[in-house]
Design an enzyme around this catalytic site. Structure first.
Site, PDB file in Angstrom:
ATOM      1  N   ASP A 214      30.256 -30.192  13.917  1.00  0.00           N
ATOM      2  CA  ASP A 214      29.845 -29.440  15.107  1.00  0.00           C
ATOM      3  C   ASP A 214      29.629 -30.380  16.287  1.00  0.00           C
ATOM      4  O   ASP A 214      28.565 -30.399  16.906  1.00  0.00           O
ATOM      5  CB  ASP A 214      28.574 -28.647  14.817  1.00  0.00           C
ATOM      6  CG  ASP A 214      28.425 -27.424  15.724  1.00  0.00           C
ATOM      7  OD1 ASP A 214      29.425 -27.028  16.351  1.00  0.00           O
ATOM      8  OD2 ASP A 214      27.318 -26.870  15.804  1.00  0.00           O
TER       9      ASP A 214
ATOM     10  N   GLY B 189      19.598 -21.464  19.463  1.00  0.00           N
ATOM     11  CA  GLY B 189      21.024 -21.218  19.330  1.00  0.00           C
ATOM     12  C   GLY B 189      21.299 -20.398  18.092  1.00  0.00           C
ATOM     13  O   GLY B 189      20.402 -19.787  17.503  1.00  0.00           O
ATOM     14  N   GLY B 190      22.556 -20.400  17.665  1.00  0.00           N
ATOM     15  CA  GLY B 190      22.972 -19.575  16.541  1.00  0.00           C
ATOM     16  C   GLY B 190      22.367 -19.996  15.220  1.00  0.00           C
ATOM     17  O   GLY B 190      22.357 -19.228  14.271  1.00  0.00           O
ATOM     18  N   PHE B 191      21.843 -21.239  15.128  1.00  0.00           N
ATOM     19  CA  PHE B 191      21.324 -21.732  13.858  1.00  0.00           C
ATOM     20  C   PHE B 191      19.803 -21.805  13.840  1.00  0.00           C
ATOM     21  O   PHE B 191      19.224 -22.257  12.869  1.00  0.00           O
ATOM     22  CB  PHE B 191      21.898 -23.120  13.560  1.00  0.00           C
ATOM     23  CG  PHE B 191      23.375 -23.095  13.349  1.00  0.00           C
ATOM     24  CD1 PHE B 191      23.920 -22.375  12.306  1.00  0.00           C
ATOM     25  CD2 PHE B 191      24.219 -23.767  14.212  1.00  0.00           C
ATOM     26  CE1 PHE B 191      25.284 -22.339  12.114  1.00  0.00           C
ATOM     27  CE2 PHE B 191      25.580 -23.732  14.021  1.00  0.00           C
ATOM     28  CZ  PHE B 191      26.114 -23.010  12.970  1.00  0.00           C
TER      29      PHE B 191
ATOM     30  N   LEU C 128      12.110 -26.371  22.435  1.00  0.00           N
ATOM     31  CA  LEU C 128      13.074 -27.247  23.092  1.00  0.00           C
ATOM     32  C   LEU C 128      14.408 -26.558  23.324  1.00  0.00           C
ATOM     33  O   LEU C 128      15.127 -26.887  24.259  1.00  0.00           O
ATOM     34  CB  LEU C 128      13.293 -28.521  22.262  1.00  0.00           C
ATOM     35  CG  LEU C 128      12.083 -29.432  22.064  1.00  0.00           C
ATOM     36  CD1 LEU C 128      12.432 -30.569  21.118  1.00  0.00           C
ATOM     37  CD2 LEU C 128      11.611 -29.990  23.402  1.00  0.00           C
TER      38      LEU C 128
ATOM     39  N   VAL D 191      14.419 -24.951  17.962  1.00  0.00           N
ATOM     40  CA  VAL D 191      13.982 -26.335  17.839  1.00  0.00           C
ATOM     41  C   VAL D 191      12.689 -26.502  18.630  1.00  0.00           C
ATOM     42  O   VAL D 191      12.610 -26.110  19.801  1.00  0.00           O
ATOM     43  CB  VAL D 191      15.050 -27.318  18.361  1.00  0.00           C
ATOM     44  CG1 VAL D 191      14.587 -28.760  18.134  1.00  0.00           C
ATOM     45  CG2 VAL D 191      16.385 -27.073  17.672  1.00  0.00           C
TER      46      VAL D 191
ATOM     47  N   LYS E 128      13.496 -28.256  13.577  1.00  0.00           N
ATOM     48  CA  LYS E 128      14.439 -27.139  13.678  1.00  0.00           C
ATOM     49  C   LYS E 128      14.183 -26.148  12.553  1.00  0.00           C
ATOM     50  O   LYS E 128      14.167 -26.518  11.381  1.00  0.00           O
ATOM     51  CB  LYS E 128      15.876 -27.656  13.616  1.00  0.00           C
ATOM     52  CG  LYS E 128      16.907 -26.587  13.935  1.00  0.00           C
ATOM     53  CD  LYS E 128      18.273 -27.220  14.186  1.00  0.00           C
ATOM     54  CE  LYS E 128      19.223 -26.215  14.813  1.00  0.00           C
ATOM     55  NZ  LYS E 128      20.509 -26.807  15.165  1.00  0.00           N
TER      56      LYS E 128
END
Length: 673
Positions: free
Chosen positions: A470, A354-356, A351, A359, A374
Site C-alpha cells: 500500500d 481511512g478505510g482500515f 491523527l 489513528v 491504529k
C-alpha cells in the site's frame, strides 16, 4: 657493583615484562577474582558479573585491564595482531526503549578522562570525537540511533576509530552456520550474546562477529574492514570496556572476557559463567497468595462495591490473549496502557482515519514515548496466529526510512497496532491540504529517495521479502527533520527469498494497484514498484493518481504526464506549488522513472535496486522512446469489476470515492490477510 647488579636486574625484568606483554593472554570466566581497574559506576557483583552501569541516569562506567599492553615493537611501527572475545547482556527497565550501549575499547589511558555519558558511550565528548589525536579503537554495540554520528539504526554494531562516526556498521545479527541466512538480534533483549573481535596485523584487517551465547562463532563475520591500526595504536595501550546510561535505566553486564595478543583468544567456559539477574517481577510469596483470599473474604461485606467496580474495569480492559501469543513477548502491549496513552481514544487525539481504521496520538504512561495507535477490525477466520506472527516479524524491521512498528494489542474484535509517532504527519497533508508550509523540490526529492531506499530494504535487504502492499503519499510519514518514512504495514506480506507469494486477495488503493494484481490477486515486489511509480508522479505533480471528481478529462495522472512527455514538455505536469527553484534534470528523471515503473507489463518495470541506482545517478535511465512505451501500456486499472474486492481510500483524510466505487472502497484489514 651493587648498583650495577640492580640495574641489570631492572633491565632483565623490563625485558621479561615486555615479552610477556607481547604474548599477553587473559581469560576471565566471570570476574569475581579479576584484577580490573574500575571507575564511574562500574562494579563487580558478588556472583562475579562485571556490571558497568546501574540504576543511575546520565552516568558512565569503565573497566580496564590494569596494566598497559604492548601493541608494537619499538623498532617496528606496525601494530601486532590481537584477538578478543566477550559475553555481554544489556537489560533495560523498559521493554521497548533502552539506554545506551556498550563498547570494547583500546585507549592510551584507562578511565578516558573527559568522556561523557549518554550517546558518547563514555568514550568521547562533543569536542574531541573524531580527532585523530584520540588514538582510540572501539567496537560499539549501540542501542540508540544518534543522528549526529550518522548511526544506521537503534540496534547496530560498529567499528569506531577516534570517534563515534563508525568506519563500518551493520544491524545487530549473525550469519547462521547452518544455512548462511542472516539472523537479526536485539541487543537489549536481556539475553547473553558473544562478540569476537580480531585484528590481523599482517593483512591490516578487522573482523567483528556477534552471535547468541550458545550458537558458537559464525564462520562469516558481521563486520569486515581493511584498516591499518598502526597509526591509531601507541606502543602501549589499555584494553577494556566502556558504557553509559541516558534517560532510560539500563544495565550493562559482562559475563566473561578473553584477550590474546599475537594469537587467538581462548574460548570461554560457558559452564563457569555467572548467572544474569532475573528479569521481571518476583514471584509472589506464599503468605501473599494464601493470605490475600482470607483478607478478601473477611472484608467482603464492606468492600462489595469496590469489587464490583474492579470487575467492571477489568471487563472494560479485557483483551484477547491466547496461549500461542505468549511467545511474542514484548511486542504485546496492554490495552489499558494504550487506553491511558490515548486518553481513552478521544477524538481530540485523532491523527487520521481511512478505510482500515482510525489513528490516535498517545504517550505511553511508563516510558513517556510518543506513539501512534491504529485501531482496526479483524475477523477470527483470517488465521490470527499467522497474522500476529507477521506483525511481530515486521516489528523487527530496522531502517531509517521505515516507521518502526513497536507492537500490537488485541481486544474483542479490535486489533491495535502501535507505531512510533512522526511529528510532521503524512506527506499527503503537505501535498493536498494547502498547509502554511509547502515542500520544495529538494525536500520532495529527499523524501522520494528515502522511500525508495526503504522499499529496497524491504524487498532485498532483510532476511525475508516484505511486500508493503500500500505504497502511497498518505502512508509516507515525515519525521521531525522532514525525512520520509514508509509506514502502515497493515497490508504487508512476508515470504522467503526464492519463493512465490501466495496471497489471493486484492487489497490496496485504487490508482496504485498494478493491473496484474487485480487479475491474479497476488502482491509481489513488482506490484510495489507499480505503486511506487504512481507515488513518484503524485509527489512531483502534487496530484492524486486518480481524481474521481475532476471536471477535466485529465483525471488519470499517469495519462497526463505521458501526454506532456509525448509533446516534449513533461515539466508542464510538475506541481506549481513547489516553485521554480529546482533541478530540471532531477524533476525530469523522477517523472520518467514514474512512467517506467507504471508499465502494465510487470517484467518491464525496474527493481527497487535499479530505482535506487537511477535516483542516485549511478545508473543511466533508459530512453523511454526506445522502450516503446505507449499510453495503453501505462493506464491504471479501471474501476470496473472492483466491487468484489477490498480497496482502501486514497488518503487517510480523503472523502470516499464516487457512487460507482464507494462500496468497493469500504475495506477491512482482514480481507487482505
Amino acid at each position: 657493583m651493587l648498583v650495577l647488579i640492580k640495574l641489570i636486574l631492572l633491565v632483565v625484568s623490563a625485558l621479561v615484562s615486555f615479552a610477556s606483554s607481547q604474548d599477553l593472554s587473559i581469560t576471565y570466566n566471570g570476574f569475581r577474582s579479576a584484577n580490573l581497574s574500575l571507575d564511574g559506576i562500574a562494579e563487580v557483583t558478588p556472583n562475579g558479573l562485571l556490571k558497568l552501569t546501574n540504576a543511575t541516569r546520565q552516568e558512565k562506567g569503565h573497566a580496564f585491564f590494569p596494566n598497559p599492553v604492548s601493541f608494537k615493537n619499538p623498532p617496528n611501527s606496525s601494530a601486532f595482531s590481537f584477538s578478543t572475545t566477550f559475553i555481554f547482556a544489556i537489560v533495560s527497565e523498559d521493554p521497548i526503549l533502552c539506554g545506551h550501549g556498550i563498547a570494547f575499547v583500546i585507549a592510551p589511558t584507562k578511565g578516558l578522562p573527559g568522556a561523557l555519558p549518554s550517546q558518547y558511550l563514555g568514550l568521547f565528548n562533543g569536542t574531541n570525537t573524531g580527532n585523530d589525536t584520540n588514538h582510540v579503537f572501539a567496537v560499539e554495540l549501540d542501542t540508540i540511533q544518534s543522528k549526529e554520528f550518522n548511526d544506521i539504526n537503534d540496534n547496530h554494531v560498529g567499528i569506531d576509530i577516534n570517534g563515534l562516526n563508525s568506519k563500518q556498521a551493520k544491524p545487530a545479527g549473525y550469519y547462521s552456520n547452518d544455512n548462511g541466512i542472516f539472523q537479526n538480534l536485539t541487543l537489549f533483549s536481556g539475553k547473553a550474546m558473544q562478540v569476537w573481535v580480531d585484528y590481523d596485523g599482517t593483512a591490516k584487517h578487522i573482523s567483528v562477529t556477534l552471535a547468541p551465547i550458545r550458537a558458537g562463532e559464525p564462520s562469516k563475520p558481521l563486520l569486515s574492514l581493511t584498516y591499518d591500526l598502526s597509526s591509531v595504536l601507541h606502543e602501549t595501550m589499555y584494553i577494556g570496556f566502556s558504557s553509559s546510561t541516558g534517560s532510560v535505566l539500563t544495565f550493562h553486564y559482562l559475563l566473561g572476557w578473553s584477550f590474546k595478543m599475537n594469537g587467538v583468544a581462548q574460548g570461554l567456559d560457558l559452564s563457569q559463567l555467572p548467572k544474569l539477574p532475573r528479569v521481571g517481577h518476583k514471584k509472589k510469596s506464599k503468605a501473599l497468595t494464601i493470605g490475600l483470599p482470607i483478607i478478601l473474604i473477611a472484608s467482603l461485606s464492606i468492600g462489595i462495591s469496590g469489587v464490583i467496580y474492579r470487575v467492571r474495569i477489568k471487563k472494560k480492559f479485557t483483551e484477547v490473549l491466547e496461549e500461542w501469543e505468549r511467545e511474542f513477548g514484548p511486542h504485546r502491549f496492554k490495552y489499558k496502557d494504550l487506553y491511558i496513552a490515548t486518553k481513552g481514544f478521544r477524538d481530540k487525539g485523532l491523527l487520521g482515519r481511512g478505510g482500515f481504521g482510525r489513528v490516535y496520538h498517545g504517550v505511553l504512561p511508563s516510558s513517556k514515548l510518543e506513539v501512534a495507535v491504529k485501531r482496526v477490525s479483524h475477523e477470527s477466520r483470517q488465521g490470527m496466529k499467522q497474522f500476529v506472527a507477521e506483525i511481530v516479524s515486521i516489528g523487527r524491521l530496522r531502517h531509517r526510512n521505515l516507521v518502526p512498528l513497536l507492537g500490537y494489542c488485541r481486544r474483542k474484535d479490535e486489533l491495535l497496532l502501535v507505531y512510533e509517532y512522526m511529528p510532521n504527519g503524512s506527506l499527503d497533508r503537505f501535498l493536498y491540504q494547502q498547509p502554511e508550509y509547502t515542500l520544495n523540490w529538494n525536500q520532495r526529492f529527499r523524501v522520494i529517495r528515502g522511500v525508495a531506499s526503504g522499499l529496497f530494504y524491504l524487498h532485498e535487504g532483510w532476511e525475508q521479502i516484505v511486500i508493503h502492499g500500500d505504497v502511497k503519499a498518505s502512508n509516507v510519514l515525515l519525521d521531525s527533520e522532514l525525512n520520509g518514512r514508509l509506514g502502515d504495514f497493515g497490508l504487508a506480506r512476508l515470504y522467503d527469498h526464492g519463493t512465490d507469494p501466495q496471497t489471493t486477495h486484492v487489497v490496496g488503493t485504487l490508482g496504485y494497484l498494478a493491473p496484474e494484481h487485480t487479475r491474479t490477486g497476488k502482491a509481489t515486489t513488482r506490484t510495489d514498484v507499480y505503486a511506487f511509480g504512481a507515488f513518484l508522479l503524485e509527489v512531483v505533480c502534487g496530484r492524486r493518481p486518480i481524481e474521481p471528481h475532476s471536471p477535466t478529462e485529465d483525471d488519470i495522472l499517469v495519462d497526463r504526464v505521458f501526454s506532456c512527455w509525448k509533446k516534449g514538455q513533461i515539466l508542464e505536469a510538475a506541481d506549481a506549488n513547489m516553485g521554480l527553484d529546482y533541478v530540471k534534470e532531477e524533476v525530469e528523471l523522477v517523472m520518467k522513472l514514474g512512467l517506467l515503473c507504471s508499465q502494465s507489463e510487470p517484467t518491464a518495470r525496474p527493481s527497487m535496486r535499479q530505482v535506487v541506482l537511477y535516483l542516485d545517478s549511478a545508473l543511466a535511465l533508459p530512453d523511454l522512446q526506445s522502450l516503446g512505451i505507449s499510453a495503453t501500456g501505462l493506464s491504471f486499472a479501471s474501476q470496473e469489476g472492483f466491487s468484489d474486492f477490498n480497496l482502501s481510500y486514497p488518503s487517510s483524510m480523503d472523502k470516499p470515492f464516487s457512487h460507482a466505487s464507494s462500496s468497493a472502497a469500504e475495506s477491512l484489514l482482514s480481507g487482505g490477510r
